[in-house]
Design an enzyme around this catalytic site. Structure first.
Site, PDB file in Angstrom:
ATOM      1  CG  LEU A 102      -2.300  -0.588   1.022  1.00 34.48           C
ATOM      2  CD1 LEU A 102      -3.097  -0.524   2.307  1.00 34.48           C
ATOM      3  CD2 LEU A 102      -3.037   0.162  -0.100  1.00 34.48           C
ATOM      4  CB  CYS A 103       3.896   2.312   1.845  1.00 32.18           C
ATOM      5  SG  CYS A 103       5.085   1.033   1.479  1.00 32.18           S
ATOM      6  CB  THR A 104       4.499   0.812  -3.514  1.00 32.49           C
ATOM      7  OG1 THR A 104       5.561   0.191  -2.806  1.00 32.49           O
ATOM      8  CG2 THR A 104       4.936   1.097  -4.946  1.00 32.49           C
ATOM      9  CB  THR A 160       4.461   7.423  -0.580  1.00 34.44           C
ATOM     10  OG1 THR A 160       5.028   6.116  -0.450  1.00 34.44           O
ATOM     11  CG2 THR A 160       3.592   7.724   0.611  1.00 34.44           C
TER      12      THR A 160
END
Lengths: 537, 436
Positions: free
Chosen positions: B214-216, B219
């Site tokens: 999810l962080c990829t 952000t």
């Protein structure tokens, strides 16, 4: 986040909304793309069923193959079959109905196949082969011929000869009981640019042959040990590997790690520099770098198929009417001789990095690929003018070639060999001794299926299996396989014909789209053991 | 051994009613050295075939082929289940459907077509879910053939058929024949529930694609797929909260496409297209007629062999690859192994190594990606206590605090847990081993 979101009520129509055709063929366009679809739609496939009545004459296998070509929208098809529909046809052929009885089988199967796709045009030829085939130009409309066994050798010979002469592929299909087989006769040279190699095996990252701009990107990293954690943890793994390769080379007389042992040592070096005192307890980009060492620290790849292509006469001696393929192949060869590497494909795998750093690196690879294409194009244009060729080769064709240069393949049929069934039928000694030697290493024991199906390739003199082997066990296998074919007297099992018809259609699609690698030889399917094998007979 | 050819051939001509089946009867009425000992050539076998009631699950790409093949293999009593309606993108391979059928029930249209084309065959359609039916329903069939694109549905029918086996009643064992395709590749397999390797034993051979963190997405997107997933998972939730995303609604797909495109522009990421958006959001798997034909016919060939014993059936897996760069095509036929620790047909629990510092929440999320589990909404309990349940709501609320606890505080090293998911009736047994 500054991305602007379109409010719902004003969602504008997409610029690339799919057309009705794209919607219908969506699931296949994802495989062979618009270019493959265009090639398929420009094709006209001829299905020939033999006149000599023997069971169902593999006609079900042929019609099933056509079904799988009509659905994805082959341009046109023609069925040449002089038989009339019998009651037993109705129990094995799905593209006949009760109204078809005693009518022309070609006409009836054409009618029911045509229902499958209004985009396709179907034709039927109902006169016997011996009447229409010898007529001058009779095969001219077609760019693929599928012939259903048995076909008398004289007619089959004519088909093989015509196909070779006009450089089109032909397929011979046999199906009886649980056994089936098909053979492909290729033109003398059959080049394929878009072979769809496994993406895992095709990476060309140039880690051992970086070009100046890639080297400059490593320079710009500076001393990475002084980078803050966030930056250190987001260096793309390719740059990590290049960075430590410099260090390795400095300590190893300028040599890169080449043996397995050296590569594991190199991997340990990389691993030792990952930061583990950060909150995550490790760095994903360094993990990726370590995982890539064995696969990526290699000289730029060049497949044997590409090397073979560059050695071919058609590649080295061009003429004004050489196919586009060979003009580009020749330019690629010159490129390779000058630089020692092929043009860069330019694709980059995904990796841990910030968006900006990744895109920067990706652009670097793309720019190099573009400049390589430009160089090849210059050579091509030079050749074109040397040979005073009238049309220029489209840039897109050159670009596609460069992108897949290492995996380009040229299949050949240098001796202009016709179908093995035809050669076997005429008692060709070379074919018999080839089968004998293939049988010696036939671990899966599938070649007896082919022998069984072709035991009566010459109706006036059945094949003598003792000429193929003296091994009693193998002899028994061959005799049993022959008996298995004999007991059905040319009758097809629908499932088996549907399997082989599916395989033939896949091959036809490869041959017509010039994508993927087709079977170079003969494929057999044994429905008793659910196994298949491919042989070059 | 030599076989006198003349003795193998049938004598005389068939009765008018059987004349249609001349070619099939040549195989079913003559002996072959390859047939099993229990094979009785002739009428008895033909009668057994005609009275075998078989179930086809799925009337899509494989299902259409399977129905045609069974009807032309002499089966007379066929049932078919499918919950889907016909879409225009089906027409490039699902050959029993025409443009005028778009929107109608697949099971009903397919059944009517084959019944009309092959006189004498009875095909009973059911337009609904396999989960609507109980064991009594499945008990009526001689065998089951699956032509599905969903792993969940395969796991459900597999677990159901395994559960139905009563050792004292041989009739309760229903052979399961399963086909699957992707592009030029596919597989056909035969499963004798409880006796041979089952779908669950082989689950790790069909590993799910790794999800993008999810962080990829949030952000550092790098690929067009990341932008599309962002639009799909994050932007939709933010901007169209409460609306259910319908991946068949062109307006919805267009919105996702435009949103993904805007994000891609912001990060200079090339390659977002409408077609890719559809592919990512709907998880589209390429499908062509020819591959379906090969796999469906390989499956029906096994059905004919099982119903008549006219030849040995597949033991137990045939992998088909039609896009080999080496040989053009190849098959690999082998016996997949039955696993003692299979959560469905084995009697041992399966070992899973976990980091004891991991929170329960993270462990449950990891089950979705673990090739051997692939459970998306799991509930978990130990022998002594319930750790977390998804439903009912009151129980979920009661057990929710456990989600943030560390595994080492909830279970001991080597402890056995039961993991259940609403989609399956069975509970998976795992033994949790501490490690990293």
């Amino acid at each position: 986040m500054t991305t602007e979101i379109a409010p719902r009520d004003v969602t504008p129509p997409p610029l690339q909304a799919p057309t009705a055709k794209e919607k219908k063929y969506d699931r296949q366009l994802r495989l062979w793309a618009a270019s493959g679809q265009r090639a398929l739609e420009d094709s006209h496939v001829l299905l020939i069923v033999g006149d000599e009545y023997q069971g169902s004459n593999s006609s079900v296998a042929g019609v099933e193959a056509l079904k799988n070509l009509v659905l994805p929208s082959v341009g046109s098809f023609t069925i040449a079959d002089s038989a009339q529909v019998t009651v037993s046809d109705l129990g094995v052929n799905f593209f006949l109905d009760s109204d078809s009885l005693h009518k022309s089988r070609a006409e009836e199967t054409r009618r029911l196949l045509s229902e499958l796709n209004p985009d396709v045009t179907g034709h039927a030829i109902t006169t016997p082969l011996a009447e229409w085939l010898p007529v001058e130009g009779s095969l001219k409309p077609y760019n693929l011929i599928i012939a259903c066994a048995p076909i008398p050798s004289e007619i089959l010979q004519r088909i093989c000869f015509y196909a070779l002469q006009s450089s089109i592929p032909a397929i011979y299909v046999q199906s009886a009981g649980f056994y089936a087989s098909f053979s492909i006769q290729l033109p003398s040279a059959f080049p394929i640019v878009d072979t769809h190699p496994d993406p895992e095996s095709t990476q060309d990252l140039r880690l051992l042959a970086p070009w100046p701009e890639l080297d400059a990107a490593v320079d710009s990293l500076g001393d990475i040990s002084s980078l803050p954690d966030h930056d250190h943890g987001h260096i793309p793994y390719i740059l990590i590997l290049l960075y430590f390769l410099r260090e390795w080379k400095a300590n190893h007389n300028g040599n890169s790690p080449s043996t397995f042992k050296e590569k594991t040592e190199f991997r340990d070096l990389v691993r030792s520099r990952a930061r583990v005192d950060n909150p995550e307890g490790g760095e994903e980009n360094f993990d990726e770098a370590c995982a890539a060492v064995l696969k990526s620290i290699t000289p730029p790849p060049i497949d044997s198929g590409c090397k073979e292509m560059m050695a071919m006469h058609l590649c080295t001696s061009l003429s004004s009417d050489s196919a586009n393929f060979w003009v580009i192949a020749n330019a690629i060869k010159q490129f390779y001789e000058t630089h020692g590497v092929l043009p860069l494909p330019g694709s980059l795998p995904d990796m841990k990095a910030t968006s900006a750093e990744y895109i920067k690196l990706q652009s670097l690879y793309k720019a190099k690929a573009r400049s390589d294409v430009a160089e090849v194009t210059t050579t091509v244009r030079h050749t074109e003018s040397l040979l005073s060729r009238e049309t220029t080769i489209p840039e897109s064709e050159i670009e596609a070639f460069c992108r897949n240069a290492s995996h380009v393949r040229v299949l050949t049929n240098p001796a202009h060999e016709p179908f093995p069934s035809l050669r076997l039928g005429s008692g060709d000694h070379k074919t018999i001794s080839r089968i004998a030697s293939l049988l010696e290493n036939d671990w899966e024991a599938l070649l007896p299926v082919f022998v069984g199906l072709n035991a009566r390739a010459n109706p006036s003199s059945p094949l003598d299996v003792t000429a193929l082997t003296s091994d009693p066990e193998l002899l028994e296998t061959l005799t049993k396989a022959t008996a298995e074919v004999e007991r059905v007297s040319g009758g097809e099992l629908h499932n088996i014909s549907s399997v082989i018809g599916g395989m033939v259609a896949q091959e036809a699609i490869k041959l017509l789209t010039r994508q993927y690698v087709p079977v170079d030889g003969t494929c057999v399917f044994d429905g008793i053991r659910s196994k298949s094998g491919v042989y070059k007979i | 051994m030599s076989i006198p050819i003349s003795s193998l051939l049938t004598n005389g001509s068939a009765t008018p009613a059987r004349e249609r089946w001349t070619y099939l009867d040549r195989v079913l009425s003559t002996t072959s050295p390859y047939a099993g000992e229990e094979f009785v050539p002739g009428e008895e076998t033909i009668d057994a075939l005609e009275s075998s009631r078989v179930l086809v699950i799925g009337a899509g790409g494989l299902g259409c082929e399977i129905l045609k093949n069974l009807a032309l293999s002499g089966f007379k009593d066929i049932h078919v289940i499918d919950m889907d309606t016909i879409d225009v993108s089906n027409l490039n391979r699902q050959f029993l459907f025409r443009e005028s059928d778009v929107g109608k029930s697949k099971a009903e249209v397919a059944a009517a077509f084959v019944e009309q084309r092959v006189p004498g065959v009875k095909i009973t359609p059911y337009n609904g879910k396999i989960q609507d039916k109980d064991e009594e329903y499945y008990m009526q069939f001689k065998l089951v053939i699956c032509g599905l694109d969903s792993i969940e549905a395969r796991r459900w029918i597999n677990a159901t058929l395994v559960d139905m086996v009563d050792m004292g009643n041989p009739e309760s064992l229903k052979p399961l024949i399963d086909g699957g395709t992707e592009g030029f590749k596919g597989q056909a397999r035969v499963i004798l529930p409880t006796l041979t390797s089952c779908i669950e034993c082989q689950l790790s051979m069909h590993a799910p694609r790794a999800a993008v963190p999810l962080c990829t997405l949030a952000t550092i997107p790098r690929q067009p797929q990341h932008c599309i997933e962002w639009a799909h998972i994050i932007a939709w939730e933010e901007h169209r909260k409460g609306e259910t995303l319908d991946t068949d609604d062109p307006e919805h797909i267009t919105w996702l496409y435009n949103t993904a495109l805007a994000r891609a522009k912001e990060f200079n990421i090339p390659g977002v297209t409408y077609s890719l958006t559809q592919g990512v959001v709907k998880n589209i798997i390429p499908a062509i007629a020819s591959t379906n034909a090969i796999i469906a016919a390989a499956c029906c060939n096994e059905a004919l062999k099982i119903a008549t014993s006219c030849a040995p059936f597949l033991e137990n897996y045939m992998m088909y690859t039609g896009d080999s760069n080496d040989s053009g095509l190849y098959t690999y036929t082998f016996a997949a192994e039955k696993k003692d620790d299979c959560p469905v047909c084995g009697n041992l629990s399966q070992d899973i190594t976990i980091d004891p510092e991991m929170r329960l929440e993270e462990f449950l999320a990891s089950l979705a990606e673990r090739a051997e589990a692939q459970l998306k909404k799991p509930s978990i309990r130990t022998e002594a206590k319930t750790l977390y349940v998804q439903a009912p709501k009151s129980l979920e609320e009661q057990t929710r605090p456990n989600l943030s606890k560390k595994m080492k505080d909830l279970v001991s090293d080597g402890e056995e847990v039961g993991v259940a998911e609403a989609a399956f009736q069975i509970s998976f047994k795992f033994r949790l081993v501490f490690g990293k």
